[in-house]
Scaffold this motif. Structure first.
Motif, PDB file in Angstrom:
ATOM      1  N   LEU A  13       5.055   1.178   4.832  1.00 60.39           N
ATOM      2  CA  LEU A  13       3.831   1.059   4.024  1.00 60.39           C
ATOM      3  C   LEU A  13       2.670   1.781   4.690  1.00 60.39           C
ATOM      4  O   LEU A  13       1.915   2.517   4.026  1.00 60.39           O
ATOM      5  CB  LEU A  13       3.496  -0.426   3.816  1.00 60.39           C
ATOM      6  CG  LEU A  13       2.163  -0.723   3.121  1.00 60.39           C
ATOM      7  CD1 LEU A  13       2.142  -0.137   1.717  1.00 60.39           C
ATOM      8  CD2 LEU A  13       1.912  -2.228   3.071  1.00 60.39           C
ATOM      9  N   TRP A  14       2.510   1.582   5.996  1.00 62.20           N
ATOM     10  CA  TRP A  14       1.398   2.224   6.705  1.00 62.20           C
ATOM     11  C   TRP A  14       1.553   3.744   6.713  1.00 62.20           C
ATOM     12  O   TRP A  14       0.576   4.471   6.559  1.00 62.20           O
ATOM     13  CB  TRP A  14       1.327   1.689   8.134  1.00 62.20           C
ATOM     14  CG  TRP A  14       0.391   2.462   9.009  1.00 62.20           C
ATOM     15  CD1 TRP A  14       0.696   3.182  10.121  1.00 62.20           C
ATOM     16  CD2 TRP A  14      -1.024   2.600   8.837  1.00 62.20           C
ATOM     17  NE1 TRP A  14      -0.414   3.757  10.646  1.00 62.20           N
ATOM     18  CE2 TRP A  14      -1.495   3.423   9.888  1.00 62.20           C
ATOM     19  CE3 TRP A  14      -1.932   2.118   7.900  1.00 62.20           C
ATOM     20  CZ2 TRP A  14      -2.833   3.771  10.020  1.00 62.20           C
ATOM     21  CZ3 TRP A  14      -3.273   2.456   8.026  1.00 62.20           C
ATOM     22  CH2 TRP A  14      -3.709   3.275   9.076  1.00 62.20           C
ATOM     23  N   LEU A  17       0.579   4.884   3.333  1.00 61.16           N
ATOM     24  CA  LEU A  17      -0.835   4.638   3.059  1.00 61.16           C
ATOM     25  C   LEU A  17      -1.725   5.656   3.762  1.00 61.16           C
ATOM     26  O   LEU A  17      -2.702   6.142   3.189  1.00 61.16           O
ATOM     27  CB  LEU A  17      -1.210   3.221   3.505  1.00 61.16           C
ATOM     28  CG  LEU A  17      -2.570   2.678   3.045  1.00 61.16           C
ATOM     29  CD1 LEU A  17      -2.605   2.558   1.526  1.00 61.16           C
ATOM     30  CD2 LEU A  17      -2.846   1.328   3.691  1.00 61.16           C
ATOM     31  N   ALA A  23      -7.283   6.203   0.278  1.00 60.34           N
ATOM     32  CA  ALA A  23      -6.924   4.860   0.725  1.00 60.34           C
ATOM     33  C   ALA A  23      -7.392   4.619   2.156  1.00 60.34           C
ATOM     34  O   ALA A  23      -7.870   3.524   2.492  1.00 60.34           O
ATOM     35  CB  ALA A  23      -5.416   4.656   0.624  1.00 60.34           C
ATOM     36  N   VAL A 206      -1.639  -5.782  -4.754  1.00 60.49           N
ATOM     37  CA  VAL A 206      -2.529  -4.762  -5.326  1.00 60.49           C
ATOM     38  C   VAL A 206      -3.591  -5.418  -6.192  1.00 60.49           C
ATOM     39  O   VAL A 206      -4.779  -5.090  -6.103  1.00 60.49           O
ATOM     40  CB  VAL A 206      -1.705  -3.744  -6.141  1.00 60.49           C
ATOM     41  CG1 VAL A 206      -2.636  -2.747  -6.835  1.00 60.49           C
ATOM     42  CG2 VAL A 206      -0.712  -3.021  -5.250  1.00 60.49           C
ATOM     43  N   THR A 209      -6.291  -7.143  -4.076  1.00 59.23           N
ATOM     44  CA  THR A 209      -7.226  -6.201  -3.457  1.00 59.23           C
ATOM     45  C   THR A 209      -8.274  -5.733  -4.450  1.00 59.23           C
ATOM     46  O   THR A 209      -9.471  -5.698  -4.159  1.00 59.23           O
ATOM     47  CB  THR A 209      -6.469  -4.993  -2.886  1.00 59.23           C
ATOM     48  OG1 THR A 209      -5.448  -5.459  -1.994  1.00 59.23           O
ATOM     49  CG2 THR A 209      -7.404  -4.081  -2.122  1.00 59.23           C
ATOM     50  N   LEU A 275      -2.771   1.241  -2.119  1.00 60.46           N
ATOM     51  CA  LEU A 275      -1.640   0.316  -1.999  1.00 60.46           C
ATOM     52  C   LEU A 275      -0.707   0.442  -3.197  1.00 60.46           C
ATOM     53  O   LEU A 275       0.517   0.397  -3.052  1.00 60.46           O
ATOM     54  CB  LEU A 275      -2.154  -1.117  -1.882  1.00 60.46           C
ATOM     55  CG  LEU A 275      -2.739  -1.526  -0.539  1.00 60.46           C
ATOM     56  CD1 LEU A 275      -3.367  -2.915  -0.635  1.00 60.46           C
ATOM     57  CD2 LEU A 275      -1.672  -1.518   0.552  1.00 60.46           C
ATOM     58  N   ARG A 276      -1.300   0.608  -4.371  1.00 60.06           N
ATOM     59  CA  ARG A 276      -0.476   0.752  -5.575  1.00 60.06           C
ATOM     60  C   ARG A 276       0.415   1.986  -5.466  1.00 60.06           C
ATOM     61  O   ARG A 276       1.603   1.940  -5.791  1.00 60.06           O
ATOM     62  CB  ARG A 276      -1.376   0.854  -6.806  1.00 60.06           C
ATOM     63  CG  ARG A 276      -0.614   1.082  -8.114  1.00 60.06           C
ATOM     64  CD  ARG A 276      -1.584   1.163  -9.272  1.00 60.06           C
ATOM     65  NE  ARG A 276      -2.280  -0.090  -9.472  1.00 60.06           N
ATOM     66  CZ  ARG A 276      -3.339  -0.238 -10.269  1.00 60.06           C
ATOM     67  NH1 ARG A 276      -3.825   0.821 -10.908  1.00 60.06           N
ATOM     68  NH2 ARG A 276      -3.900  -1.413 -10.418  1.00 60.06           N
ATOM     69  N   LEU A 279       3.183   1.508  -2.688  1.00 62.57           N
ATOM     70  CA  LEU A 279       4.223   0.539  -3.000  1.00 62.57           C
ATOM     71  C   LEU A 279       5.021   0.890  -4.248  1.00 62.57           C
ATOM     72  O   LEU A 279       5.939   0.164  -4.617  1.00 62.57           O
ATOM     73  CB  LEU A 279       3.594  -0.856  -3.181  1.00 62.57           C
ATOM     74  CG  LEU A 279       2.965  -1.454  -1.922  1.00 62.57           C
ATOM     75  CD1 LEU A 279       2.154  -2.695  -2.270  1.00 62.57           C
ATOM     76  CD2 LEU A 279       4.036  -1.814  -0.890  1.00 62.57           C
TER      77      LEU A 279
END
Length: 285
Positions: A13-14, A17, A23, A206, A209, A275-276, A279
């Motif tokens: 994820l990181w 991102l 982001a 998501v 946030t 994030l959307r 992911l």
């Protein structure tokens, strides 16, 4: 042949991102605001409630970085002390809405039938009522307070989360891992909260946030109308309300609180969109 090292989901994820510059910018804004909220007693150079009639509506200077307001109070200090209030409203309100929406969405999608129909008709009913006017109506009968604002915003903002979680549960409850858990004797609660819910949290993360930004906007609007955080406790919304009569003589008393709200909402929106994308398996295949 050497196997490639396993990369955990959080590292993946990181990595995704940080490829998204918007982001990363949103995350930087969010982390900065969080640091200001935690360290506000040490960052603010003045008492936010300290009245100084000798320095009324002073423009930004070395002494007062963001100028002073109509009572001679330091605008920068009031902004800093308003940060934890706005962020607290966002997190608590979203926590309430996510909790309600997750429970109702999970149970509606899993059990179906009359319970699903009842929950979804209630969602339709709630979405047909303008949220802001519903909040105003509730506050009209109760004494305004910061905790009341958080509860009302959370209790009127769960419908989107409910729909998202229900859709995820509907798509997951027929999968093999759910059937295997049922064959092994797992009860409904265990299947819901240990098997289905962890796999349905991606859209919730998501939505939460993005929901923080919306809750901060609602709180600022209510405080601007005098129905949210009450003076002398500073919040960005009531700072704007108190500055309305000084637009011509002191631009800074409105510009800086407005910029604080704008940057906060922008930061959470950028992070939520990032994030959307990170992911979404369709984008990252």
């Amino acid at each position: 042949m050497t196997q490639p090292p396993h990369v955990g989901p959080w590292k993946t994820l990181w990595r995704r991102l940080r490829r998204n510059r918007q982001a990363v910018a949103g995350l930087a804004i969010v982390l900065t605001l969080a640091a200001v909220a935690v360290l506000h007693p040490w960052i603010a150079p003045y008492d936010p409630a300290q009245v100084d009639v000798r320095h009324i509506l002073e423009p930004p200077s070395v002494r007062h970085w963001f100028g002073t307001d109509e009572l001679g109070r330091d605008v920068f200090s009031r902004l800093v002390y308003g940060a934890p209030i706005s962020l607290l409203v966002g997190f608590v309100a979203v926590g309430i809405s996510v909790g309600i929406g997750t429970v109702l969405g999970c149970t509606a999608g899993y059990y179906g039938g009359w319970w699903d129909s009842l929950v979804m008709r209630f969602v339709d009913l709630m979405q047909s009522i303008p949220t802001f006017f519903l909040i105003l109506s509730a506050i009209a009968f109760l004494k305004p307070s910061i905790w009341l604002i958080m509860v009302i915003i959370g209790a009127t903002g769960w419908m989107g989360v409910c729909r998202l979680v229900r859709a995820e549960v509907l798509s997951l409850k027929g999968r093999e891992f759910v059937l295997a858990a049922r064959v092994q004797g797992a009860g409904d609660l265990r299947i819901l909260f240990f098997h289905l819910l962890p796999n349905a949290l991606v859209p919730v993360l998501v939505s939460a946030t993005l929901g923080i930004a919306g809750a901060i906007l609602v709180e600022s609007s209510l405080s601007f109308l005098g129905l949210g955080v009450q003076p002398p406790q500073p919040s960005w919304g009531n700072m704007l309300a108190q500055a309305r009569d000084n637009l011509a003589s002191g631009w800074w008393v409105t510009v800086f609180p407005g910029m604080a709200i704008f940057l906060t909402v922008l930061g959470y929106n950028l992070l939520g969109e990032g994030l959307r994308d990170a992911l979404d398996p369709k984008i990252n295949d």
